[in-house]
Every structure is written in structure tokens, then in C-alpha cells.
Design a protein around this motif. Sequence first.
Motif, PDB file in Angstrom:
ATOM      1  N   LEU A  62       0.834  -1.199   0.000  1.00 38.48           N
ATOM      2  CA  LEU A  62       0.000   0.000   0.000  1.00 38.48           C
ATOM      3  C   LEU A  62       0.873   1.254   0.000  1.00 38.48           C
ATOM      4  CD1 LEU A  62      -2.764   1.423   0.289  1.00 38.48           C
ATOM      5  CD2 LEU A  62      -2.474   1.239   2.764  1.00 38.48           C
ATOM      6  N   LEU A  63       1.946   1.230   0.768  1.00 35.07           N
ATOM      7  CA  LEU A  63       2.861   2.367   0.813  1.00 35.07           C
ATOM      8  C   LEU A  63       3.412   2.669  -0.573  1.00 35.07           C
ATOM      9  CD1 LEU A  63       4.657   4.473   2.156  1.00 35.07           C
ATOM     10  CD2 LEU A  63       6.169   2.614   2.910  1.00 35.07           C
ATOM     11  N   PHE A  64       3.796   1.641  -1.316  1.00 39.43           N
ATOM     12  CA  PHE A  64       4.315   1.873  -2.659  1.00 39.43           C
ATOM     13  C   PHE A  64       3.209   2.315  -3.611  1.00 39.43           C
ATOM     14  CE2 PHE A  64       8.029  -0.506  -1.179  1.00 39.43           C
ATOM     15  CZ  PHE A  64       9.024   0.313  -1.673  1.00 39.43           C
ATOM     16  N   ASP A  65       2.003   1.814  -3.410  1.00 35.34           N
ATOM     17  CA  ASP A  65       0.881   2.294  -4.221  1.00 35.34           C
ATOM     18  C   ASP A  65       0.705   3.799  -4.036  1.00 35.34           C
ATOM     19  OD1 ASP A  65       0.343  -0.177  -5.264  1.00 35.34           O
ATOM     20  OD2 ASP A  65      -1.256  -0.651  -3.830  1.00 35.34           O
ATOM     21  N   VAL A  66       0.760   4.241  -2.784  1.00 36.68           N
ATOM     22  CA  VAL A  66       0.613   5.663  -2.483  1.00 36.68           C
ATOM     23  C   VAL A  66       1.791   6.447  -3.053  1.00 36.68           C
ATOM     24  CG1 VAL A  66       0.532   7.392  -0.638  1.00 36.68           C
ATOM     25  CG2 VAL A  66      -0.753   5.254  -0.402  1.00 36.68           C
ATOM     26  N   LEU A  67       3.009   5.959  -2.811  1.00 37.44           N
ATOM     27  CA  LEU A  67       4.219   6.659  -3.247  1.00 37.44           C
ATOM     28  C   LEU A  67       4.263   6.798  -4.763  1.00 37.44           C
ATOM     29  CD1 LEU A  67       6.877   7.853  -2.139  1.00 37.44           C
ATOM     30  CD2 LEU A  67       7.911   5.588  -2.444  1.00 37.44           C
ATOM     31  N   PHE A 141      10.133  -2.806   2.112  1.00 37.67           N
ATOM     32  CA  PHE A 141      10.372  -1.454   1.609  1.00 37.67           C
ATOM     33  C   PHE A 141      11.835  -1.247   1.235  1.00 37.67           C
ATOM     34  CE2 PHE A 141      11.467   3.007   2.058  1.00 37.67           C
ATOM     35  CZ  PHE A 141      10.461   3.642   1.376  1.00 37.67           C
ATOM     36  N   ALA A 142      12.758  -1.748   2.082  1.00 37.84           N
ATOM     37  CA  ALA A 142      14.186  -1.527   1.872  1.00 37.84           C
ATOM     38  C   ALA A 142      14.673  -2.100   0.551  1.00 37.84           C
ATOM     39  CB  ALA A 142      14.974  -2.145   3.032  1.00 37.84           C
ATOM     40  N   VAL A 143      14.014  -3.132   0.059  1.00 34.55           N
ATOM     41  CA  VAL A 143      14.402  -3.739  -1.218  1.00 34.55           C
ATOM     42  C   VAL A 143      13.657  -3.089  -2.383  1.00 34.55           C
ATOM     43  CG1 VAL A 143      14.385  -5.860  -2.582  1.00 34.55           C
ATOM     44  CG2 VAL A 143      15.004  -5.941  -0.157  1.00 34.55           C
ATOM     45  N   ARG A 144      12.346  -2.986  -2.268  1.00 35.04           N
ATOM     46  CA  ARG A 144      11.558  -2.565  -3.426  1.00 35.04           C
ATOM     47  C   ARG A 144      11.790  -1.108  -3.815  1.00 35.04           C
ATOM     48  NH1 ARG A 144       4.984  -3.083  -4.444  1.00 35.04           N
ATOM     49  NH2 ARG A 144       5.039  -1.946  -6.428  1.00 35.04           N
ATOM     50  N   ILE A 145      12.265  -0.280  -2.902  1.00 37.95           N
ATOM     51  CA  ILE A 145      12.470   1.129  -3.234  1.00 37.95           C
ATOM     52  C   ILE A 145      13.451   1.289  -4.397  1.00 37.95           C
ATOM     53  CG2 ILE A 145      14.360   1.455  -1.591  1.00 37.95           C
ATOM     54  CD1 ILE A 145      11.588   3.989  -2.492  1.00 37.95           C
ATOM     55  N   TRP A 146      14.341   0.285  -4.608  1.00 41.75           N
ATOM     56  CA  TRP A 146      15.295   0.362  -5.710  1.00 41.75           C
ATOM     57  C   TRP A 146      14.626   0.205  -7.074  1.00 41.75           C
ATOM     58  CZ3 TRP A 146      19.912   2.256  -4.743  1.00 41.75           C
ATOM     59  CH2 TRP A 146      20.387   2.197  -3.428  1.00 41.75           C
ATOM     60  N   ALA A 147      13.378  -0.186  -7.094  1.00 42.82           N
ATOM     61  CA  ALA A 147      12.644  -0.285  -8.359  1.00 42.82           C
ATOM     62  C   ALA A 147      12.050   1.044  -8.791  1.00 42.82           C
ATOM     63  CB  ALA A 147      11.525  -1.320  -8.235  1.00 42.82           C
ATOM     64  N   ALA A 200       9.846  -8.716  -2.731  1.00 49.24           N
ATOM     65  CA  ALA A 200      10.265  -7.384  -3.165  1.00 49.24           C
ATOM     66  C   ALA A 200      11.301  -7.459  -4.290  1.00 49.24           C
ATOM     67  CB  ALA A 200      10.829  -6.604  -1.982  1.00 49.24           C
ATOM     68  N   TRP A 201      12.281  -8.376  -4.171  1.00 45.02           N
ATOM     69  CA  TRP A 201      13.295  -8.519  -5.217  1.00 45.02           C
ATOM     70  C   TRP A 201      12.674  -8.938  -6.548  1.00 45.02           C
ATOM     71  CZ3 TRP A 201      17.557  -6.213  -5.477  1.00 45.02           C
ATOM     72  CH2 TRP A 201      18.369  -6.012  -4.351  1.00 45.02           C
ATOM     73  N   ALA A 202      11.639  -9.760  -6.496  1.00 45.80           N
ATOM     74  CA  ALA A 202      10.955 -10.168  -7.721  1.00 45.80           C
ATOM     75  C   ALA A 202      10.375  -8.962  -8.454  1.00 45.80           C
ATOM     76  CB  ALA A 202       9.856 -11.176  -7.390  1.00 45.80           C
ATOM     77  N   THR A 203       9.813  -8.027  -7.696  1.00 42.12           N
ATOM     78  CA  THR A 203       9.230  -6.821  -8.285  1.00 42.12           C
ATOM     79  C   THR A 203      10.308  -5.937  -8.895  1.00 42.12           C
ATOM     80  OG1 THR A 203       7.424  -6.871  -6.686  1.00 42.12           O
ATOM     81  CG2 THR A 203       7.815  -4.790  -7.811  1.00 42.12           C
TER      82      THR A 203
END
Length: 451
Positions: A62-67, A141-147, A200-203
Motif C-alpha cells: 500500500l505504501l508503494f501504491d501511495v508513493l 520497503f528496503a528492497v523494493r524502493i530500488w525499483a 520485493a526482489w521479484a518486483t
Amino acid sequence: MTTTTPLRPQYPFVVRHGDVWKIALPASLAFITEPIVGLVDITVIGRLGDASLLGGLVLAALLFDVLFSLAYFLRIGTAGLTAQAVGAREANGGLVHASRAIMLAVLIGIAMIAFAGPILWLSNRLLAPEAGVSAAMGEYFAVRIWAAPFALLNYALLGWFYGRAQATTGMMLQMLLHGIDIVLSIWFVHGLGWGVPGAAWATVIGQAVAALLGLGLLVRHFGGLGRIAHLVPLTELLDPKGLKRMFGLSRDLMIRSMALMGAYAWFAAQGTRMGEVALSGNALLLNLLMVAGYFLDGIAQAAEQLSGKALGANWRPAFDQAYRLSFAWGFMLAAGLGLAWFAGGPWIIGLMTTNAEVQQHALLYLPVAALCAVTFMPAVVFDGILVGTTLNVLMRNGMVASLVVFLAAVAVLQPLWGNWGLWAALHCWFLARGAIYWWALERRKAGLFAA
């Protein structure tokens, strides 16, 4: 005898059922893969049987959806401007709009990575998750933010492809992205035992592959980077008038997206305050809602491209045809999706989680959740029409006004009916959005086309 010359040239064309479905079908198939990825991530984590891990994944997603929604203008703004360029028969087919969007995507993505720490801290303060949920959310979050740069590049590229009615190319890119994500998520979580970071790494990998391929297709279409530099010189790319229009559109669409995701975040936050079971159960249903919504987005995409093309062509009959056909098909699809959701919901919920309490909660509220497929359809189709015609101020104001309706409904209904009231407030929000957009667009239609 005198003749009058139109203020803008007119390029007549006809919109038929087939024109709607030529865009809507591949777009729907592509869009539906996005929430399916969410369902797969929830399923692979949910079947570990730990409500804290599932809750953390849900809040992080949800956080990434918002961001990312704050930069969603890169897709919808580019699509609307490109469709109008196609309708007006501009030589470069919206290349300048895509180039500006790509430039912004890279800059915003890098900024998101730079401010990752404060973003996560603020999210924990606002959502107030329990300790186990907070830990899982932080790992994801710590991983997916790199996407972030790749995700925003994909927004810009998809906006250009869909704005040109190249829905099949857009479908291919999105299905590739999400196909990689799904396969790697299952492998990383259950095969390698990486847990929440594995999802997260998959994304991250899926977003990177799709972004690089999409850039390659755009560059090839125009004959290489040198040719693009010739078609869109730096002076045109940084043209103050063009940038002012883009930033104005971006500002309004960003506010619109903030209000949109603010409503979903508030819904999730209310679930958090009712405990892990309520949070996870509501999240399962909300993800099913996203599946229905993304499928309906195919019709919205058709409305967006065809109405934008009609505006660029300065041809009101085509706009009216796109409006009528989009809503006709939208109503039929919404009814079918709602029935399928209600009928298949128990099986899907059982597949998504092995936690008996979460299953029971989700099944209890399944009927009121499935009804959302019908109540939110008008707002979804109006979104497409307003994006295509770049009526950004109308979209912004309508979304903010409907958010006020939602928050007021939550304040009144949730204390009275608990979680039933929370879902009822969501219906109030959907219906208010549709009604406000209809009223505002009716007042603006006549002024969209030059005589």
C-alpha cells in the motif's frame, strides 16, 4: 455569401464497438496482471501462516501504491497529451511528451531512493502497525524502493504506447513485467526461503526488465537515439511553455492521486486499528477489488485514447460515440465482474491464506465488497475521459471533493456499524466521484470543441 473557417482544423472519424475493444481488451488483460501480482505476493506470504508477515506485506505494498501514485501523472498525463497529438496529426506522435516524462521519471525515482529513510519513518508513524507488522514492512520497503526509477519509467512509456493506441505493445510489456514478478516471487519466497524480501526482489527485477525493453522499443520506433535527438532537440524538450503545461497537469494529477490513495490508505489504517485479522481480511478483499478495477481500466483506457483523439481532431461526434460506448460496455463488464467476484470469492480467499480467522473475516464481508465492482465503474470510466481530454483541474477538484465525502461517511458510519460502516463509506466515495465527474463534465462539454 461568406464562409467561416474553424478555429482549429477538424479531422472527422467514427468510433465503433470494435474501436473500443481494440484498445480495451489488450489493456484489460495487461492491467489485470498488476493486481494479480499483488494477489500472488499475498498468497505466497499468506501461506506461510504468519499474520504479521502478511500484514507487513500488505502495508508495504500500500505504501508503494501511495508513493508511486504521486508520479502516476507520468502515465496518465503522457497518455492524454499523446492521444491529442495523434488526433491533431502531429508529425512526431507525442514524442516530445514521452521524452519529458522519461526525464522526470528518472529524476523522481532517484529522489525517492534518496529519501527512503524518512518515507519509511513517516509511514510507520501514520499507519502505527504492530511490531511484527512494522518489521516485515521495513524489510519489503528496503528492497523494493530500488525499483522506483524503473517503475516510473514504465509509467511514462506505457502512457506513450497507450496514447498512440498501441495497446498490444503495452499489454506485452505489462504481462512481461508481472509474469517475471510472479514466477520469481514464488521461487524466491518458497524455493529459496527469502521470505518478504524475496517478494520485493521479484518486483525490482520485473520492473527493470520491462523498463529497459520499453525504452528499446521507443528508440527503435524512431530510428535510434540520434534520430530522437534530431526530432526533439534540447530547446524543444525544455521549452518553457511546454514544461509549464506539463507541470500544471502534473501538479493537478498528483493532487488527484494523493486524494485517491489517501482514501485507500485511510481505509487500510482503520483496518490496522481493528487488529491484524481485520487488516489482513480487508486487504484480501481490497486486492480482489483491485483486480476488478484494473480489468475495468481497459474500458477507461479506450475512453481515454478515443476521447483524447477526438479532442485533438476537434470532432465532437467521435467524442460522444466514445462516451456512450465506454459506459455501455462498462456497465455490462462491472455487473459480470461483481457476480464472478461474489461466486469465486470463497475459493480465492481460501487459496490466498491458510489463517482461519482471516478467512472467516474476509468471507463475512465478501458480499458488500463484491458490490464495489458496480458502484465504482462510473468513476473509472470518467477518469479515462477526463485524462484523455486533459481536464486535470476538474479531476483534481472532483477527487478532493469526493475524498471529503468519504471521510465524512467513515466518521458517521464506522462508529455505528464497525467494519460494515467502513465498507459502506467506500461505496459512498465511489458513487460521489462518479456523480461529481458527471455533473462537472456536462458543464464543460460544449466548450471543448472549436466551432
